[in-house]
Design a protein around this motif. Structure first.
Motif, PDB file in Angstrom:
ATOM      1  N   VAL A 413       0.996  -1.207   0.412  1.00  0.00           N
ATOM      2  CA  VAL A 413       0.188  -0.275  -0.022  1.00  0.00           C
ATOM      3  C   VAL A 413       1.226   1.141   0.061  1.00  0.00           C
ATOM      4  CG1 VAL A 413      -1.850   1.262   1.364  1.00  0.00           C
ATOM      5  CG2 VAL A 413      -1.973  -1.193   1.200  1.00  0.00           C
ATOM      6  N   GLU A 414       1.743   1.045   0.558  1.00  0.00           N
ATOM      7  CA  GLU A 414       3.291   2.065   0.751  1.00  0.00           C
ATOM      8  C   GLU A 414       3.981   2.953  -0.936  1.00  0.00           C
ATOM      9  OE1 GLU A 414       6.120   4.884   3.920  1.00  0.00           O
ATOM     10  OE2 GLU A 414       5.732   2.283   3.873  1.00  0.00           O
ATOM     11  N   GLU A 415       3.214   1.508  -1.055  1.00  0.00           N
ATOM     12  CA  GLU A 415       4.486   2.143  -3.176  1.00  0.00           C
ATOM     13  C   GLU A 415       3.345   2.431  -3.211  1.00  0.00           C
ATOM     14  OE1 GLU A 415       8.079   2.125  -5.283  1.00  0.00           O
ATOM     15  OE2 GLU A 415       7.762   1.325  -2.589  1.00  0.00           O
ATOM     16  N   ILE A 416       1.781   2.658  -3.320  1.00  0.00           N
ATOM     17  CA  ILE A 416       1.567   3.091  -4.527  1.00  0.00           C
ATOM     18  C   ILE A 416       0.506   3.942  -4.059  1.00  0.00           C
ATOM     19  CG2 ILE A 416       0.918   0.576  -5.214  1.00  0.00           C
ATOM     20  CD1 ILE A 416      -1.801  -0.772  -4.547  1.00  0.00           C
ATOM     21  N   MET A 417      -0.330   4.394  -2.821  1.00  0.00           N
ATOM     22  CA  MET A 417      -1.221   5.845  -2.144  1.00  0.00           C
ATOM     23  C   MET A 417      -0.550   6.697  -2.531  1.00  0.00           C
ATOM     24  SD  MET A 417       0.586   5.328   1.613  1.00  0.00           S
ATOM     25  CE  MET A 417      -0.770   6.720   2.293  1.00  0.00           C
ATOM     26  N   ALA A 418      -1.442   7.361  -2.622  1.00  0.00           N
ATOM     27  CA  ALA A 418      -1.084   8.463  -3.540  1.00  0.00           C
ATOM     28  C   ALA A 418      -0.342   9.177  -3.017  1.00  0.00           C
ATOM     29  CB  ALA A 418      -2.629   9.607  -3.634  1.00  0.00           C
ATOM     30  N   GLU A 419       0.180   9.440  -1.830  1.00  0.00           N
ATOM     31  CA  GLU A 419       0.362  10.179  -0.760  1.00  0.00           C
ATOM     32  C   GLU A 419       0.993   9.460   0.437  1.00  0.00           C
ATOM     33  OE1 GLU A 419      -3.787  12.189   0.554  1.00  0.00           O
ATOM     34  OE2 GLU A 419      -3.168  14.155   0.596  1.00  0.00           O
ATOM     35  N   PRO A 420       1.940   8.743  -0.127  1.00  0.00           N
ATOM     36  CA  PRO A 420       2.715   8.042   0.448  1.00  0.00           C
ATOM     37  C   PRO A 420       3.833   9.178   2.220  1.00  0.00           C
ATOM     38  CG  PRO A 420       4.093   8.674  -1.051  1.00  0.00           C
ATOM     39  CD  PRO A 420       2.763   8.952  -1.002  1.00  0.00           C
ATOM     40  N   GLN A 421       3.405  10.012   1.880  1.00  0.00           N
ATOM     41  CA  GLN A 421       3.821  10.907   2.807  1.00  0.00           C
ATOM     42  C   GLN A 421       2.774  10.697   4.065  1.00  0.00           C
ATOM     43  OE1 GLN A 421       3.348  12.028   0.227  1.00  0.00           O
ATOM     44  NE2 GLN A 421       2.100  13.867   1.010  1.00  0.00           N
ATOM     45  N   GLU A 422       1.630  10.503   4.265  1.00  0.00           N
ATOM     46  CA  GLU A 422       0.804  10.325   4.931  1.00  0.00           C
ATOM     47  C   GLU A 422       0.328   8.844   5.697  1.00  0.00           C
ATOM     48  OE1 GLU A 422      -1.501  12.571   6.076  1.00  0.00           O
ATOM     49  OE2 GLU A 422      -0.636  14.156   5.685  1.00  0.00           O
ATOM     50  N   ALA A 423       1.396   8.051   5.465  1.00  0.00           N
ATOM     51  CA  ALA A 423       1.729   6.206   4.974  1.00  0.00           C
ATOM     52  C   ALA A 423       1.203   6.217   7.328  1.00  0.00           C
ATOM     53  CB  ALA A 423       2.534   5.589   4.980  1.00  0.00           C
ATOM     54  N   GLU A 424       2.093   6.921   8.100  1.00  0.00           N
ATOM     55  CA  GLU A 424       2.152   7.466   9.101  1.00  0.00           C
ATOM     56  C   GLU A 424       0.614   6.935  10.130  1.00  0.00           C
ATOM     57  OE1 GLU A 424       4.755   8.769  13.462  1.00  0.00           O
ATOM     58  OE2 GLU A 424       5.793   8.826  10.991  1.00  0.00           O
ATOM     59  N   LYS A 425      -0.018   8.153   9.216  1.00  0.00           N
ATOM     60  CA  LYS A 425      -1.504   8.153   9.734  1.00  0.00           C
ATOM     61  C   LYS A 425      -1.973   7.565   9.415  1.00  0.00           C
ATOM     62  CE  LYS A 425      -3.180  11.895   7.883  1.00  0.00           C
ATOM     63  NZ  LYS A 425      -4.091  13.208   8.059  1.00  0.00           N
ATOM     64  N   LEU A 426      -2.097   7.145   8.328  1.00  0.00           N
ATOM     65  CA  LEU A 426      -3.490   5.915   7.668  1.00  0.00           C
ATOM     66  C   LEU A 426      -3.210   4.650   7.439  1.00  0.00           C
ATOM     67  CD1 LEU A 426      -3.311   8.607   4.340  1.00  0.00           C
ATOM     68  CD2 LEU A 426      -4.889   8.277   5.916  1.00  0.00           C
ATOM     69  N   LEU A 427      -1.695   4.368   7.349  1.00  0.00           N
ATOM     70  CA  LEU A 427      -1.346   2.777   7.914  1.00  0.00           C
ATOM     71  C   LEU A 427      -0.784   2.237   9.093  1.00  0.00           C
ATOM     72  CD1 LEU A 427       1.090   2.274   4.377  1.00  0.00           C
ATOM     73  CD2 LEU A 427      -2.194   2.474   4.663  1.00  0.00           C
ATOM     74  N   CYS A 428      -1.578   0.701   9.051  1.00  0.00           N
ATOM     75  CA  CYS A 428      -1.070  -0.436  10.077  1.00  0.00           C
ATOM     76  C   CYS A 428       0.967  -0.097  10.193  1.00  0.00           C
ATOM     77  CB  CYS A 428      -1.495  -2.147  10.212  1.00  0.00           C
ATOM     78  SG  CYS A 428      -1.907  -2.907   8.559  1.00  0.00           S
ATOM     79  N   ARG A 429       0.812  -0.781  11.127  1.00  0.00           N
ATOM     80  CA  ARG A 429       2.029  -1.038  11.819  1.00  0.00           C
ATOM     81  C   ARG A 429       3.097   0.244  10.834  1.00  0.00           C
ATOM     82  NH1 ARG A 429      -0.222  -6.282  11.059  1.00  0.00           N
ATOM     83  NH2 ARG A 429      -0.078  -5.601   8.819  1.00  0.00           N
ATOM     84  N   GLN A 430       3.029   1.601  11.735  1.00  0.00           N
ATOM     85  CA  GLN A 430       3.733   2.495  11.248  1.00  0.00           C
ATOM     86  C   GLN A 430       4.590   3.014  12.292  1.00  0.00           C
ATOM     87  OE1 GLN A 430       4.387   3.441   7.631  1.00  0.00           O
ATOM     88  NE2 GLN A 430       3.532   1.933   8.176  1.00  0.00           N
TER      89      GLN A 430
END
Length: 442
Positions: A413-430
């Motif tokens: 998901v982190e590789e294909i999401m439009a805003e990878p800079q938001e990964a810490e807020k949006l994804l699990c295991r961050q």
């Protein structure tokens, strides 16, 4: 359970158990406990959404649902990890609770996990619940129980240990839970989609604004004891998550809340990270992020959701899945991965990404069924899968990403999401602890 645990861990569990018991004895909160093969965290979040505006509530944080995590939730402390100083802080927090007046929560909402036989029995030996919710019983963790019936026996302990004045809140649509309901002497409130349920959802609709490319979530009618109200879940996209909302509504009624205020509170209910959340992807694509964990049952419902959303609007171009291995399903591994492929075919999916060695069974099944091999991609690790997926996605593609925790599919998901800079807020295991763990073959 003591299998494979060091003497230090066993000693820590005993100490934390005593500390938790003393806190509960002093403050006497109501305890709402949740177990199930899947859906525990979503139910916890829905319950919290319903009741936290009226009561002081603490809920399980992170994955604190085991022999160490449950006592820490009761104490209200973070794990000390490998740090002696960290555990000293836990002890000092506990001392403060015991020696000075404290505005302790009126209600604790606790997840109780069961990876092996004996886990629920241990937790219920020192945590006496007022309400017990069982969300689902299925193939998750069956490797250590051998059969689904073994899972059902373990999960059922939570409800069977309730006192007669306690309340079991049960998903009656699940055949194994329905059997447990008939064995109880306490109060029972059933929930589900079936007519037999006390708290049920009917007339479910999904809304997508194609013009503005906005997901407006689900709406349904909530029926309870002859009363029916409309409920909107603007932040929820998967029908199976309505079970969590129903569990939350059932808890609310037991706490003397009316349906109108329950319905209003549920509008704020959102999925935890990594559990059926819609994210914007690169090149105008959309991602269904369900990367927290995986089991045969949860994959099936995730695939159903993919199909329902994709079929709801012509705005969606292709149905793409990126699925990692399902772990801990024992002797059923080959059969369940093959069934996953058949489900994908039944939805008329377009592109299949497989990650992990167990997914070879799904790939082989697709080839046997003559699915176009140019639309099948098989990778050993999620990072490589993510890079290839980023190459091929296009405008309007709807992509489901899912896998067991050990497969680390959030990296896709982190590789294909439009805003990878938001990964810490949006994804699990961050968390920093997770990020330090490199992916390794499982």
């Amino acid at each position: 359970m003591t299998v494979g645990k060091s003497k230090k861990i066993l000693a820590l569990e005993k100490i934390l158990r005593v500390m938790a018991v003393l806190v509960l004895k002093k403050y006497k909160p109501q305890i709402i406990s949740i177990t199930g093969s899947v859906g525990k965290t979503s139910a916890k979040e829905a319950i919290f959404s319903v009741i936290h505006g009226k009561f002081r509530v603490r809920k399980t944080a992170k994955n604190y649902n085991n022999e160490i995590g449950v006592p820490l939730t009761i104490i209200g402390a973070e794990s000390g990890g490998n740090s002696l100083a960290g555990w000293l802080l836990v002890f000092l927090k506990w001392i403060g609770l015991m020696l000075s007046p404290f505005k302790y929560p009126e209600i604790l909402v606790l997840e109780m996990g069961a990876d092996r036989p004996g886990d629920i029995e241990y937790l219920t030996s020192f945590v006496r619940s007022d309400m017990a919710i069982i969300t689902d019983i299925s193939w998750s963790h069956v490797e250590f129980f051998k059969t689904v019936e073994g899972v059902a026996k373990e999960k059922g302990i939570l409800a069977k240990t309730l006192e007669e004045k306690g309340t079991a809140i049960l998903n009656i649509d699940n055949q194994y839970i329905a059997k447990i309901a008939n064995q109880l002497k306490c109060n029972v409130v059933s929930f589900g989609f079936s007519q037999e349920a006390d708290m049920k959802a009917t007339s479910i609709t999904f809304s997508y604004d194609g013009e503005n490319r906005n997901f407006n979530g689900l709406s349904f009618k909530l029926d309870f004891k002859g009363t029916s109200i409309p409920v909107r879940l603007p932040l929820i996209i998967a029908k199976h998550q309505i079970y969590a909302a129903l569990a939350g509504a059932a808890v609310g009624t037991r706490l003397d809340m009316n349906l109108v205020e329950i319905g209003a509170a549920l509008e704020k209910f959102s999925s935890p990270r990594g559990r059926m959340n819609i994210l914007k992807g690169v090149k105008g694509s959309f991602i269904i992020d369900d990367t927290y964990n995986s089991s045969p049952n949860s994959v099936e419902v995730a695939l159903n959701t993919l199909g329902e959303i994709a079929d709801s609007s012509e705005a969606f171009r292709r149905k793409i899945v990126a699925l990692g291995d399902m772990l801990e399903i024992g002797d059923e591994t080959q059969e369940k991965h093959e069934e996953l492929a058949k489900k994908f075919l039944s939805l008329k999916g377009d592109v299949f990404f497989a990650v992990g060695e167990r997914m070879k069974f799904a790939v082989e099944e697709l080839k046997r069924c003559r699915f176009p091999e140019e639309n099948i991609f098989h990778f050993e690790d999620p990072m490589e899968a993510g890079r290839k997926l980023q190459e091929i996605v296009g405008d309007g593609d709807l992509i489901l990403v899912k896998g067991s925790q050990g497969m680390r599919m959030e990296k896709v998901v982190e590789e294909i999401m439009a805003e990878p800079q938001e990964a810490e807020k949006l994804l699990c295991r961050q968390s920093e602890d997770w990020k330090r763990i490199s992916w390794k073959k499982v």
